[in-house]
Design an enzyme around this catalytic site. Structure first.
Site, PDB file in Angstrom:
ATOM      1  CG  HIS A   7      50.831 -20.294   3.523  1.00 56.55           C
ATOM      2  ND1 HIS A   7      51.819 -19.471   4.012  1.00 56.55           N
ATOM      3  CD2 HIS A   7      51.133 -21.535   3.955  1.00 56.55           C
ATOM      4  CE1 HIS A   7      52.696 -20.205   4.693  1.00 56.55           C
ATOM      5  NE2 HIS A   7      52.298 -21.463   4.681  1.00 56.55           N
ATOM      6  CD  GLN A  57      49.982 -22.328   0.116  1.00 59.43           C
ATOM      7  OE1 GLN A  57      49.627 -23.290   0.768  1.00 59.43           O
ATOM      8  NE2 GLN A  57      51.231 -21.885   0.123  1.00 59.43           N
ATOM      9  CG  HIS A  61      59.696 -19.520   4.214  1.00 58.64           C
ATOM     10  ND1 HIS A  61      60.229 -20.774   3.949  1.00 58.64           N
ATOM     11  CD2 HIS A  61      58.447 -19.544   3.712  1.00 58.64           C
ATOM     12  CE1 HIS A  61      59.330 -21.504   3.293  1.00 58.64           C
ATOM     13  NE2 HIS A  61      58.248 -20.782   3.136  1.00 58.64           N
ATOM     14  NE  ARG A  81      62.709 -25.245   1.979  1.00 59.40           N
ATOM     15  CZ  ARG A  81      61.569 -25.497   2.621  1.00 59.40           C
ATOM     16  NH1 ARG A  81      61.525 -26.407   3.561  1.00 59.40           N
ATOM     17  NH2 ARG A  81      60.460 -24.846   2.299  1.00 59.40           N
ATOM     18  CG  HIS A  98      57.086 -23.006   7.147  1.00 59.41           C
ATOM     19  ND1 HIS A  98      57.185 -22.066   6.145  1.00 59.41           N
ATOM     20  CD2 HIS A  98      55.769 -23.259   7.280  1.00 59.41           C
ATOM     21  CE1 HIS A  98      55.978 -21.762   5.696  1.00 59.41           C
ATOM     22  NE2 HIS A  98      55.096 -22.465   6.361  1.00 59.41           N
ATOM     23  CG  HIS A 128      54.702 -27.902   9.242  1.00 62.60           C
ATOM     24  ND1 HIS A 128      53.392 -28.168   8.924  1.00 62.60           N
ATOM     25  CD2 HIS A 128      55.103 -26.928   8.361  1.00 62.60           C
ATOM     26  CE1 HIS A 128      53.024 -27.417   7.901  1.00 62.60           C
ATOM     27  NE2 HIS A 128      54.045 -26.655   7.538  1.00 62.60           N
ATOM     28  CG  ASP A 175      50.337 -25.112   5.925  1.00 62.20           C
ATOM     29  OD1 ASP A 175      50.696 -24.070   5.347  1.00 62.20           O
ATOM     30  OD2 ASP A 175      51.074 -26.130   5.981  1.00 62.20           O
TER      31      ASP A 175
HETATM   32 ZN   LIG Z   1      52.982 -23.066   5.844  1.00 57.97          ZN
END
Ligand SMILES: [Zn+2]
Length: 447
Positions: free
Chosen positions: A55, A58, A204, A207, A229, A265, A316
């Site tokens: 990302h 970030q 994504h 969730r 993810h 992950h 990440d």
């Molecule tokens: Zn990520």
């Protein structure tokens, strides 16, 4: 031509390797050939490493969430800091930050990035006039720095399991399926100027998408890479079980996750999930430095790799960017958890070599490209600094164990599509990229 004293080819180490690039590809490759007087000579050549998961924005908040507050500090409190940061970003900010991150990736030995791109709308949550405005900024940063881009536009619709409504902080990420299909078309246009960009699809997380939306995303992918993810946090696993009766990796495997998928992950797995994921053909996108920074947990690496599981690494959150850093952290997390050494290597093999080759193969599969040094492959290469004290006197796998475990920064030159984008460990555009970043970052810092 380039001449390498040693180079890591698909069949292993070769000596006296001469390579010529043409049109961005490796046009000629000879082994056992003495250098010609005009050759550009280097000690050790490697394929460039794919970065499965980034990302980019970030990078600008790296280190801003390290101050302890009164409450418990977890992934979820980090995410609150990230949401506050993301609220203010302009398209120009995104371009400048991504250029910095991609420059650092090249300097760290990565030659392609999988950008898991979920920031789509303006700060109020409205579509930009070009709905792929921010994807175009990512593409511009890839073009400026030279890094290969696999763009993974993210579908994000809900705030939690059971189709919970999204929070106001998530308003820049959201689509319905029709809007997302339009975004994919616009993103394809945005990356079209790049010579070898790949488009994938990224629901994504469980969730953020319902079962029907997940299926719709896979249909839209139409054979292109699918990244998601999954199982990063224990709370997420518990919520998934409560909502669906299954754990995240189990749920995805039951719905067809396999070759062409990348499970980002995959931290929290039962032994059965580890075995099933290893057999599925999917790639685990492990992000060891970020997972350590966020306190996520430890990937079931030894069991997974001993069952033939495919994996690669990603940066990440971009808290720290470097291929060797990710490989080292992956190995060290296994050593700390299992109280042993050389955990990710099969018997009789070098750990650095085993980690690198897994990351090359898994990374290329996950990003939808080929890999390896061979005629016809992309001219994506890294040379190591043989003058680095940690590499002195080494050869073969010793270069890799020295680079991964004993050197701070040992990347010398990086070629992308045959162009030397990094020389002496520094990106050729570094001064301008850092200046543009510095100009934008002051406004974004918390007061
Ligand atoms: Zn990520």
């Amino acid at each position: 031509m380039l001449h390498f004293t040693e180079a890591l080819l698909p069949g292993g180490w070769a000596r006296d390797v001469r390579i010529a690039f043409e049109g961005g590809l490796i046009a000629a490759l000879e082994t056992g050939t003495a250098p010609h007087p005009s050759d550009d000579r280097h000690a050790v050549g490697l394929p460039g490493v794919p970065n499965l998961h980034s990302h980019a924005f970030q990078r600008a908040m790296a280190g801003l969430a390290e101050r302890r507050s009164a409450g418990p500090e977890t992934f979820w409190s980090w995410r609150d800091v990230m949401y506050r940061f993301v609220a203010a970003l302009t398209p120009e900010d995104v371009a400048a930050i991504a250029a910095l991150a991609y420059m650092e990736m090249l300097e760290g030995g990565f030659t392609r990035v999988g950008e898991f791109h979920y920031l789509h709308h303006d700060p109020a949550g409205h579509r930009y006039a070009d709905r792929a405005e921010l994807a175009a900024r990512i593409a511009a940063a890839a073009d400026q720095t030279g890094i290969g881009l696999t763009l993974l536009p993210v579908f994000y619709a809900h705030g939690d399991f059971n189709a919970a409504p999204p929070s106001a902080a998530q308003r820049r990420f959201l689509h319905d399926i029709d809007g997302f299909a339009s975004l994919l078309d616009a993103a394809q246009t945005a990356i079209a100027p790049l010579p070898d960009a790949v488009l994938g699809v990224a629901p994504h997380s469980l969730r953020a998408v319902t079962e029907d939306e997940l299926a719709a995303c896979v249909a839209l992918a139409a054979g292109r890479p699918v990244h998601i993810h999954a199982a990063e946090q224990r709370r997420e696993v518990e919520a998934c079980v409560a909502a669906t009766g299954a754990r995240p990796i189990e749920y995805l495997l039951d719905r067809g996750m396999g070759a062409g998928w990348c499970a980002i992950h995959a931290t929290h797995m039962t032994p059965t999930e580890t075995s099933r994921l290893a057999a599925s053909g999917a790639v685990a996108g492990v992000c060891p430095v970020t997972e350590a920074n966020l306190g996520d947990g430890i990937f079931d690496g030894v069991s997974y790799r001993s069952q033939g599981g495919r994996y690669g690494v990603g940066t990440d959150s971009n808290i720290l960017i470097g291929a060797a850093d990710e490989l080292r952290m992956l190995e060290y997390s296994q050593r700390l958890a299992l109280q042993g050494r050389t955990m990710m290597a099969p018997a009789g093999q070098s750990t650095g070599r085993a980690l690198l080759e897994a990351a090359l193969a898994g990374g290329a599969a996950g990003l939808g490209v080929g890999g390896g040094l061979a005629v016809g492959a992309s001219g994506d290469m890294v040379s190591l600094d043989a003058g680095h004290p940690a590499l002195a006197g080494r050869s073969g796998d010793g270069w890799l164990d020295g680079w991964v475990f004993a050197a701070d920064r040992a990347v010398d030159r990086v070629w992308r599509r045959g162009r030397a984008m990094v020389r002496g460990g520094r990106h050729v555009g570094r001064a301008a990229i850092v200046a543009a970043y510095a100009e934008r970052i002051g406004r974004l810092m918390p007061g």
